[in-house]
Design a protein around this motif. Structure first.
Motif, PDB file in Angstrom:
ATOM      1  N   GLU A   1     -19.962  64.744 -26.961  1.00 11.61           N
ATOM      2  CA  GLU A   1     -18.521  64.837 -26.745  1.00 11.61           C
ATOM      3  C   GLU A   1     -17.897  63.448 -26.656  1.00 11.61           C
ATOM      4  O   GLU A   1     -16.810  63.217 -27.198  1.00 11.61           O
ATOM      5  CB  GLU A   1     -18.242  65.615 -25.453  1.00 11.61           C
ATOM      6  CG  GLU A   1     -18.506  67.111 -25.571  1.00 11.61           C
ATOM      7  CD  GLU A   1     -18.390  67.824 -24.250  1.00 11.61           C
ATOM      8  OE1 GLU A   1     -18.257  69.068 -24.249  1.00 11.61           O
ATOM      9  OE2 GLU A   1     -18.449  67.146 -23.186  1.00 11.61           O
TER      10      GLU A   1
ATOM     11  N   TYR B   1      -8.870  66.711 -24.229  1.00  7.10           N
ATOM     12  CA  TYR B   1     -10.275  67.033 -23.973  1.00  7.10           C
ATOM     13  C   TYR B   1     -10.397  67.903 -22.731  1.00  7.10           C
ATOM     14  O   TYR B   1      -9.901  67.550 -21.657  1.00  7.10           O
ATOM     15  CB  TYR B   1     -11.113  65.771 -23.778  1.00  7.10           C
ATOM     16  CG  TYR B   1     -12.486  66.075 -23.190  1.00  7.10           C
ATOM     17  CD1 TYR B   1     -13.470  66.666 -23.984  1.00  7.10           C
ATOM     18  CD2 TYR B   1     -12.773  65.824 -21.862  1.00  7.10           C
ATOM     19  CE1 TYR B   1     -14.709  66.990 -23.445  1.00  7.10           C
ATOM     20  CE2 TYR B   1     -14.011  66.133 -21.317  1.00  7.10           C
ATOM     21  CZ  TYR B   1     -14.978  66.721 -22.112  1.00  7.10           C
ATOM     22  OH  TYR B   1     -16.195  67.046 -21.588  1.00  7.10           O
ATOM     23  N   ASP B   2     -11.055  69.060 -22.876  1.00  5.61           N
ATOM     24  CA  ASP B   2     -11.399  69.939 -21.763  1.00  5.61           C
ATOM     25  C   ASP B   2     -10.204  70.198 -20.850  1.00  5.61           C
ATOM     26  O   ASP B   2     -10.310  70.138 -19.621  1.00  5.61           O
ATOM     27  CB  ASP B   2     -12.552  69.328 -20.958  1.00  5.61           C
ATOM     28  CG  ASP B   2     -13.120  70.323 -19.938  1.00  5.61           C
ATOM     29  OD1 ASP B   2     -13.127  71.524 -20.231  1.00  5.61           O
ATOM     30  OD2 ASP B   2     -13.529  69.879 -18.839  1.00  5.61           O
TER      31      ASP B   2
ATOM     32  N   MET C   1     -18.331  64.117 -19.766  1.00  8.55           N
ATOM     33  CA  MET C   1     -18.599  64.431 -21.169  1.00  8.55           C
ATOM     34  C   MET C   1     -20.095  64.397 -21.449  1.00  8.55           C
ATOM     35  O   MET C   1     -20.834  63.610 -20.840  1.00  8.55           O
ATOM     36  CB  MET C   1     -17.917  63.404 -22.089  1.00  8.55           C
ATOM     37  CG  MET C   1     -16.419  63.517 -22.197  1.00  8.55           C
ATOM     38  SD  MET C   1     -15.760  62.183 -23.254  1.00  8.55           S
ATOM     39  CE  MET C   1     -14.132  62.831 -23.634  1.00  8.55           C
TER      40      MET C   1
ATOM     41  N   THR D   1     -17.663  71.699 -29.399  1.00  7.76           N
ATOM     42  CA  THR D   1     -18.717  70.718 -29.645  1.00  7.76           C
ATOM     43  C   THR D   1     -20.044  71.253 -29.129  1.00  7.76           C
ATOM     44  O   THR D   1     -20.117  71.772 -28.010  1.00  7.76           O
ATOM     45  CB  THR D   1     -18.406  69.391 -28.920  1.00  7.76           C
ATOM     46  OG1 THR D   1     -17.101  68.961 -29.302  1.00  7.76           O
ATOM     47  CG2 THR D   1     -19.402  68.325 -29.277  1.00  7.76           C
TER      48      THR D   1
ATOM     49  N   ASP E   1     -13.264  72.476 -26.039  1.00  7.92           N
ATOM     50  CA  ASP E   1     -13.694  71.084 -25.867  1.00  7.92           C
ATOM     51  C   ASP E   1     -12.595  70.108 -26.279  1.00  7.92           C
ATOM     52  O   ASP E   1     -12.290  69.160 -25.553  1.00  7.92           O
ATOM     53  CB  ASP E   1     -14.971  70.828 -26.670  1.00  7.92           C
ATOM     54  CG  ASP E   1     -16.164  71.572 -26.102  1.00  7.92           C
ATOM     55  OD1 ASP E   1     -16.181  71.812 -24.883  1.00  7.92           O
ATOM     56  OD2 ASP E   1     -17.068  71.922 -26.878  1.00  7.92           O
TER      57      ASP E   1
END
Length: 515
Positions: A19, A38-39, A15, A65, A50
């Motif tokens: 993030e 996340y991702d 990150m 983000t 993101d």
């Protein structure tokens, strides 16, 4: 507190600072019924937003983000932005357009499912719940945003700025800023089956495949299956959060251990390059190895994921590195023992190399003797050090003695602090599990251990209901055989195929006597 997938400890290293701060705020400021990813690649195009935020009442939100400082942005329009990247000018798509493009791809995929769209009315065929998209500027304050006129390029309500992310104290205020990003509020509450269908479509990796061909995401006209089974959230979070190093998962029967192993193998294979060593999946049971190999082949991963049952792998090692095989005329049981011992000696003498695989994944670890585990652990490339062992001592059907206790550390498995317990049985109905627990009561007495020990787990039902098992007591084996024949014939008369029925006996002499 919201559920973040993967767990923040597993993804913090990849990150950005912004993030990571946003992930912490989302976890802290959102309630327990919010789900966050996340991702994680989503949809048929496998795009990487993101963050994805999902709530049964609020809907689905895609967040991008940006860690840009104000001076990074040289020029901004509704279509394109010019930024400084490493001191050099670079033209990029408007970040809101980037988020919207990703969201629309997901929405288009979801709208193919009749159970996720509005069935009638003005918006018939459109998604049955709200969706939105937005931007988080982690290093630009709202005053800077307004003074720079960035609101001319992005509508201000689609944006959360740094001060609004870091300084907001009230959870309600922070949540409201997220839901201001929704252009329209419509539809009702997503049901649990709808939530599972959304996850099935968005995240192909968490699908629990049923019999038949794998669903083809690349075929836009392919009919969606009527039943969409997915990992539960604990299983998905565990599967996505597995990192490098040695890992041990203790799980009861039907808890999804093999499914998690398959996800991990696929993840490692798709992240590999032409120069990467293969992944090895080992199990004791030959039919299971055949099944896992067919799944990897169907996914196009057979060249990078090698699936073997343990003794076949031992034979291949002896043949590949010029070691002699046990005599052909040896009894089978003795031959298997001798073959394993020859591989162990070959590794000790460095005639068979260690570190052959980027990762080793062991299913049915409870059926592996300690010396087998010690041997296989040496096959992991030390540069990756990636080992996953799935274990359930209650399923040790090939080794009944509980006296053969050992520690993982003693066989080279360094998993202290990286063990996981799965106690929920998803495979069986509550009635079947209760009956099995009564029969195996003495075998399933919970026995907790520390991280380096071998716990004995008692399964917990997931709550599925079904018919109670029928228990019939008869005076002798012949009467039992006659009753079984009557029951099978009755089931066949009701439409059940003979190939879908089985007779399971505890001892071989019962099979012979019944026939």
């Amino acid at each position: 507190m919201a559920t973040l997938i993967p767990a923040i400890g597993a993804c913090a290293s990849r990150m950005t600072t912004g993030e990571r701060r946003l992930a912490e705020r989302l976890e802290q400021k959102l309630d327990a019924d919010y789900l966050l990813w996340y991702d994680v690649p989503i949809g048929p195009k496998q795009t990487h937003p993101d963050f994805v935020v999902m709530h049964p009442r609020r809907g689905l939100l895609i967040l991008e983000t940006k860690d840009w400082k104000l001076e990074t942005i040289q020029r901004a329009t509704r279509q394109m932005w010019e930024i400084l990247a490493n001191g050099q000018p670079k033209v990029v798509i408007n970040p809101l357009a980037q988020a919207r493009h990703c969201a629309i791809q997901v929405v288009n995929a979801l709208e193919r499912d009749p159970q996720l769209v509005q069935p009638a009315g003005e918006h018939q065929g459109k998604l049955a719940f709200p969706w939105g998209h937005g931007i988080v500027f982690t290093r630009i304050t709202r005053k800077q945003f307004d003074d720079a006129g960035l609101g001319d390029a992005i509508e201000p309500h689609y944006v959360i700025c740094a001060d609004e992310m870091y300084e907001v104290a009230e959870a309600e205020e922070f949540q409201q800023r997220l839901w201001n990003m929704f252009p329209h509020a419509f539809g009702g509450v997503m049901s649990l089956p709808q939530l599972d269908r959304v996850r099935w479509i968005m995240f192909p990796e968490v699908r629990v495949q049923t019999q038949g061909a794998l669903f083809d995401d690349n075929d836009a006209q392919a009919e969606l299956p009527g039943i969409m089974r997915v990992m539960d959230l604990q299983q998905e979070q565990l599967a996505r959060s597995l990192g490098d190093g040695h890992r041990v998962i203790h799980g009861v029967a039907g808890s999804g251990k093999t499914m998690i192993l398959g996800y991990r193998a696929e993840y490692l294979a798709r992240a590999s390059t032409a120069a990467t060593k293969p992944v090895l999946i080992l199990c004791f049971n030959e039919p299971l190895a055949v099944k896992l190999a067919s799944v990897m082949e169907a996914k196009g991963l057979a060249s990078s994921v090698h699936v073997r049952h343990f003794h076949k792998w031992c034979r291949e090692q002896l043949v590949a590195f010029g070691q002699t095989l046990p005599p052909f005329n040896m009894p089978v049981a003795e031959k298997m023992i001798e073959m394993v011992q020859r591989v162990i000696h070959g590794v000790e003498r460095q005639q068979i190399p260690g570190g052959q695989y980027q990762a080793v994944l062991i299913d049915e670890g409870h059926d592996f003797a300690p010396e087998w585990l010690k041997l296989v652990t040496q096959m992991v490339d030390p540069t990756t050090n990636s080992l996953l062992v799935l274990y359930d001592d209650a399923q040790s059907i090939y080794e009944r003695s509980r006296s053969k206790q050992f520690s993982f550390k003693s066989v080279g498995i360094q998993a202290q602090g990286r063990t996981t317990i799965l106690k929920i049985n998803y495979r069986n109905t509550q009635q079947i599990l209760q009956t099995a627990s009564l029969i195996a009561k003495d075998l399933l007495t919970a026995d907790d251990q520390d991280d380096d020990g071998i716990p004995l787990l008692k399964p917990i039902s997931c709550g599925r209901d079904g018919e109670a098992p029928l228990i019939i007591r008869l005076p002798n084996l012949r009467a039992e055989a006659a009753k079984v024949a009557d029951l099978l014939n009755a089931a066949h008369q009701k439409g059940h195929a003979w190939g879908d029925m089985a007779v399971i006996c505890r001892r071989y002499d019962e099979i012979v006597g019944a026939v």
